[in-house]
Design a protein around this motif. Structure first.
Motif, short mmCIF file in Angstrom:
data_model
loop_
_atom_site.label_atom_id
_atom_site.label_comp_id
_atom_site.label_asym_id
_atom_site.label_seq_id
_atom_site.Cartn_x
_atom_site.Cartn_y
_atom_site.Cartn_z
N GLU A 64 25.15 18.08 -15.93
CA GLU A 64 24.87 18.68 -17.56
C GLU A 64 24.16 17.56 -18.14
O GLU A 64 23.12 17.74 -19.06
N GLU A 65 24.33 16.34 -17.87
CA GLU A 65 23.56 15.00 -18.52
C GLU A 65 21.91 15.01 -18.32
O GLU A 65 21.16 14.35 -19.09
N ASP A 66 21.57 15.92 -17.37
CA ASP A 66 20.18 16.06 -17.08
C ASP A 66 19.30 17.40 -17.69
O ASP A 66 18.00 17.23 -17.55
N ILE A 74 5.00 17.12 -11.32
CA ILE A 74 5.64 16.36 -12.47
C ILE A 74 7.26 16.21 -11.99
O ILE A 74 7.88 17.05 -11.62
N ILE A 75 7.38 14.84 -11.88
CA ILE A 75 8.66 14.36 -11.40
C ILE A 75 9.64 13.41 -12.23
O ILE A 75 8.79 12.75 -12.84
N PRO A 76 11.00 13.63 -12.39
CA PRO A 76 11.65 12.65 -13.08
C PRO A 76 11.69 11.34 -12.21
O PRO A 76 11.64 11.44 -11.12
N LYS A 77 11.96 10.20 -13.00
CA LYS A 77 11.90 8.98 -12.17
C LYS A 77 13.23 8.84 -11.42
O LYS A 77 13.55 8.37 -10.45
N LYS A 78 14.23 9.74 -12.29
CA LYS A 78 15.67 9.63 -11.70
C LYS A 78 15.62 10.44 -10.30
O LYS A 78 15.09 11.64 -10.52
N PRO A 79 15.94 10.05 -9.25
CA PRO A 79 15.81 10.78 -7.96
C PRO A 79 17.17 11.79 -7.96
O PRO A 79 17.85 11.65 -7.23
N ILE A 80 16.65 12.86 -8.40
CA ILE A 80 17.77 14.28 -8.39
C ILE A 80 17.31 14.88 -6.90
O ILE A 80 16.06 15.21 -6.90
N VAL A 81 17.85 15.33 -6.24
CA VAL A 81 17.67 15.80 -4.87
C VAL A 81 17.20 17.17 -4.97
O VAL A 81 16.05 17.61 -4.43
N THR A 82 17.58 18.17 -5.49
CA THR A 82 17.44 19.52 -5.81
C THR A 82 17.90 19.92 -7.17
O THR A 82 18.76 19.11 -7.67
N ILE A 83 17.54 21.21 -7.60
CA ILE A 83 18.06 21.62 -8.76
C ILE A 83 19.81 22.07 -8.78
O ILE A 83 20.48 21.67 -9.77
N ASN A 84 20.27 21.91 -7.61
CA ASN A 84 21.61 22.03 -7.36
C ASN A 84 22.25 21.04 -7.62
O ASN A 84 23.43 20.65 -7.91
N ASP A 85 21.74 19.60 -7.58
CA ASP A 85 22.18 18.54 -7.95
C ASP A 85 22.03 18.07 -9.39
O ASP A 85 22.51 17.05 -9.91
N MET A 86 21.70 18.92 -10.34
CA MET A 86 21.29 18.64 -11.87
C MET A 86 22.68 18.69 -12.27
O MET A 86 23.48 19.65 -12.13
N GLY A 111 14.31 19.48 -19.34
CA GLY A 111 13.25 20.11 -20.47
C GLY A 111 12.14 19.07 -20.57
O GLY A 111 10.99 19.69 -21.06
N HIS A 112 12.57 17.93 -20.53
CA HIS A 112 11.30 16.94 -20.80
C HIS A 112 10.17 17.03 -19.79
O HIS A 112 8.97 16.91 -19.97
N LEU A 113 10.50 17.53 -18.39
CA LEU A 113 9.46 17.85 -17.48
C LEU A 113 8.71 19.06 -17.82
O LEU A 113 7.14 19.12 -17.78
N PHE A 114 9.15 20.12 -18.43
CA PHE A 114 8.45 21.12 -19.05
C PHE A 114 7.71 20.66 -20.00
O PHE A 114 6.50 21.20 -20.25
#
Ligand code: AMP
Length: 120
Positions: A55-57, A41-53, A62-65
């Motif tokens: 606050e706005e994400d 399950i992936i976000p359409k926004k291309p976030i590279v790793t959890i480290n790049d998350m 939560g939506h992915l969960f």
């Protein structure tokens, strides 16, 4: 930066067995399943790793969960149980640098992921 494999799947530039899509996310079957059911399950926004998350994400993650929970219910393994995993960087075992939630189900799953003896 060039598109990752997963951005190419979002853009339908390479094929995937897509099981769910909405404005924010996409879910498809892992090409090398590690359990009888193995979805990504992936976000359409291309976030590279959890480290790049950022606050706005927070809501997006939560939506992915929430999508995982919905698919577990619809696909009939919510009650038996399942696992959601997000790997980060080398030690986490990440190989595709576009964040993704693994949704694994269909049989009792092994644990723990680390098998060397730990000093306690
Ligand atoms: P990770 O190792 O956590 O980064 O997970 C990446 C996952 O993507 C692995 O489980 C791969 O099997 C999976 N994968 C790689 N390429 C594809 C693809 N073209 N379609 C579906 N899954 C893929």
């Amino acid at each position: 930066m060039s598109d990752t494999l997963f951005t190419k799947i979002i853009n339908r530039e390479i094929p995937a067995d897509i099981v769910y899509e909405d404005d924010l996310s996409l879910a498809f079957r892992d090409i090398q399943p590690q359990a009888p059911v193995h979805l990504l399950i992936i976000p359409k926004k291309p976030i590279v790793t959890i480290n790049d998350m950022q606050e706005e994400d927070k809501v997006l993650f939560g939506h992915l969960f929430y999508v995982a929970r919905q698919l577990a219910g619809e696909m009939g393994f919510a009650e038996d149980g399942y696992r959601v995993v997000m790997n980060c960087n080398e030690h986490g075992g990440q190989s595709v640098y576009h964040v993704h939630l693994h949704l694994l189900a269909g049989k009792p799953l092994g644990w723990p992921p680390y098998t060397e003896k730990l000093k306690v």
